[in-house]
Design a protein around this motif. Structure first.
Motif, PDB file in Angstrom:
ATOM      1  N   UNK A  18       0.761  -1.221   0.041  1.00  0.00           N
ATOM      2  CA  UNK A  18       0.227  -0.018   0.110  1.00  0.00           C
ATOM      3  C   UNK A  18       0.540   0.824   0.010  1.00  0.00           C
ATOM      4  N   UNK A  19       1.170   2.171  -1.290  1.00  0.00           N
ATOM      5  CA  UNK A  19       1.667   3.282  -1.184  1.00  0.00           C
ATOM      6  C   UNK A  19       1.125   4.271  -0.798  1.00  0.00           C
ATOM      7  N   UNK A  20       1.679   4.859   0.083  1.00  0.00           N
ATOM      8  CA  UNK A  20       1.231   6.107   1.193  1.00  0.00           C
ATOM      9  C   UNK A  20       1.840   7.394   1.060  1.00  0.00           C
ATOM     10  N   UNK A  21       2.882   7.234   0.414  1.00  0.00           N
ATOM     11  CA  UNK A  21       3.167   9.219  -0.548  1.00  0.00           C
ATOM     12  C   UNK A  21       3.785   8.783  -1.249  1.00  0.00           C
ATOM     13  N   UNK A  22       4.503  10.009  -2.363  1.00  0.00           N
ATOM     14  CA  UNK A  22       5.701   9.220  -2.788  1.00  0.00           C
ATOM     15  C   UNK A  22       5.811  10.666  -2.928  1.00  0.00           C
ATOM     16  N   UNK A  23       7.408  11.302  -2.781  1.00  0.00           N
ATOM     17  CA  UNK A  23       7.431  12.690  -3.455  1.00  0.00           C
ATOM     18  C   UNK A  23       9.270  12.419  -4.452  1.00  0.00           C
ATOM     19  N   UNK A  24       9.831  13.711  -5.250  1.00  0.00           N
ATOM     20  CA  UNK A  24      10.177  13.335  -5.529  1.00  0.00           C
ATOM     21  C   UNK A  24      11.419  14.466  -4.479  1.00  0.00           C
ATOM     22  N   UNK A  25      12.129  14.662  -4.748  1.00  0.00           N
ATOM     23  CA  UNK A  25      13.795  15.571  -4.099  1.00  0.00           C
ATOM     24  C   UNK A  25      14.636  15.075  -4.459  1.00  0.00           C
ATOM     25  N   UNK A  44       3.509   9.456 -25.218  1.00  0.00           N
ATOM     26  CA  UNK A  44       4.289  10.549 -25.891  1.00  0.00           C
ATOM     27  C   UNK A  44       2.763  11.542 -25.072  1.00  0.00           C
ATOM     28  N   UNK A  45       3.258  12.132 -24.841  1.00  0.00           N
ATOM     29  CA  UNK A  45       2.405  13.735 -23.986  1.00  0.00           C
ATOM     30  C   UNK A  45       3.647  15.168 -24.352  1.00  0.00           C
ATOM     31  N   UNK A  46       3.225  16.065 -24.074  1.00  0.00           N
ATOM     32  CA  UNK A  46       4.142  17.009 -23.779  1.00  0.00           C
ATOM     33  C   UNK A  46       4.222  17.779 -21.408  1.00  0.00           C
ATOM     34  N   UNK A  47       5.272  17.620 -20.997  1.00  0.00           N
ATOM     35  CA  UNK A  47       6.298  16.583 -21.236  1.00  0.00           C
ATOM     36  C   UNK A  47       6.143  14.713 -21.705  1.00  0.00           C
ATOM     37  N   UNK A  48       7.044  14.556 -21.848  1.00  0.00           N
ATOM     38  CA  UNK A  48       6.809  12.687 -22.282  1.00  0.00           C
ATOM     39  C   UNK A  48       6.718  12.249 -20.728  1.00  0.00           C
ATOM     40  N   UNK A  49       6.059  10.929 -20.657  1.00  0.00           N
ATOM     41  CA  UNK A  49       5.471  10.374 -19.455  1.00  0.00           C
ATOM     42  C   UNK A  49       6.453   9.060 -18.943  1.00  0.00           C
ATOM     43  N   UNK A  50       7.195   8.590 -17.844  1.00  0.00           N
ATOM     44  CA  UNK A  50       7.147   7.675 -17.273  1.00  0.00           C
ATOM     45  C   UNK A  50       6.610   6.705 -16.983  1.00  0.00           C
ATOM     46  N   UNK A  51       5.620   5.577 -16.898  1.00  0.00           N
ATOM     47  CA  UNK A  51       5.337   5.093 -16.180  1.00  0.00           C
ATOM     48  C   UNK A  51       5.867   3.887 -14.998  1.00  0.00           C
ATOM     49  N   UNK A 111       7.864  13.429 -16.622  1.00  0.00           N
ATOM     50  CA  UNK A 111       6.590  13.419 -15.971  1.00  0.00           C
ATOM     51  C   UNK A 111       6.561  11.782 -15.101  1.00  0.00           C
ATOM     52  N   UNK A 112       7.129  11.229 -13.937  1.00  0.00           N
ATOM     53  CA  UNK A 112       7.098  10.224 -13.425  1.00  0.00           C
ATOM     54  C   UNK A 112       5.752  10.082 -13.191  1.00  0.00           C
ATOM     55  N   UNK A 170      -0.132   5.144  -7.356  1.00  0.00           N
ATOM     56  CA  UNK A 170      -0.241   7.088  -6.018  1.00  0.00           C
ATOM     57  C   UNK A 170      -0.485   7.272  -7.251  1.00  0.00           C
ATOM     58  N   UNK A 171      -1.666   8.439  -6.797  1.00  0.00           N
ATOM     59  CA  UNK A 171      -2.284   9.236  -7.721  1.00  0.00           C
ATOM     60  C   UNK A 171      -1.263  10.608  -8.591  1.00  0.00           C
ATOM     61  N   UNK A 172      -1.092  10.967  -7.497  1.00  0.00           N
ATOM     62  CA  UNK A 172      -0.625  12.107  -8.109  1.00  0.00           C
ATOM     63  C   UNK A 172       1.036  12.024  -8.859  1.00  0.00           C
ATOM     64  N   UNK A 173       0.948  12.666  -9.845  1.00  0.00           N
ATOM     65  CA  UNK A 173       2.431  12.915 -11.060  1.00  0.00           C
ATOM     66  C   UNK A 173       3.551  14.152 -10.427  1.00  0.00           C
ATOM     67  N   UNK A 174       4.715  13.697 -10.812  1.00  0.00           N
ATOM     68  CA  UNK A 174       6.117  13.854 -10.656  1.00  0.00           C
ATOM     69  C   UNK A 174       6.721  15.143 -11.789  1.00  0.00           C
TER      70      UNK A 174
END
Length: 142
Positions: A49-56, A86-93, A128-129, A134-138
């Motif tokens: 269960x992922x509770x949080x993701x952050x980019x530092x 293929x989006x702007x910017x590109x995304x990695x899943x 974009x990561x 987890x719903x948020x994108x980074x």
């Protein structure tokens, strides 16, 4: 005396030329770019269960809960297929994988980080990561 000066000069130049970030990795792990492993792993079947993701900076931090004894035997993987949406910017899943060999049912909370420098784009643009589960994108800019 000349040998000592040459040694001192050599040592000083190496110290100046060496970037501290090259010497130490501030993150725990490195993502694995592997299309087969990414495709074979089904996050929806995992007990994580992922509770949080952050980019530092270059570290993607993932906080999660999973069942186990104490988490000491856990191993982790952040899987990337290598494909870009293929989006702007590109995304990695991305898919977070907990490799749990512990035979207990206690809920353990933990946070691990992944150095995402190997997920940078060749053109130097942002990416974009997205972490499955987890719903948020980074937006990763470097």
């Amino acid at each position: 005396m000349l040998k000592q000066l040459l040694f001192l000069l050599f040592f000083s130049l190496n110290f100046i030329a060496c970037d501290k970030s090259d010497l130490e990795n501030e993150c725990d792990f490195i993502p694995k770019i592997d299309q087969t492993a990414w495709g074979d792993f089904d996050f929806t079947l995992s007990d994580v269960i992922i509770s949080d993701v952050s980019l530092d900076g270059n570290c993607l931090n993932i906080s999660f809960g999973g069942s186990g004894c104490d988490g000491e035997l856990w191993d982790y993987a952040l899987l990337d297929s290598g494909a870009l949406a293929q989006s702007d910017p590109p995304q990695r899943m991305l898919k977070f994988q907990l490799i749990d060999t512990e035979d207990c049912e206690a809920l353990i909370q933990n946070t691990v980080s992944f150095d995402v420098k190997n997920l940078r784009l060749d053109d130097g643009g942002p990416v974009i990561l997205r972490v499955e589960g987890f719903e948020d994108r980074f937006r990763y800019e470097y």
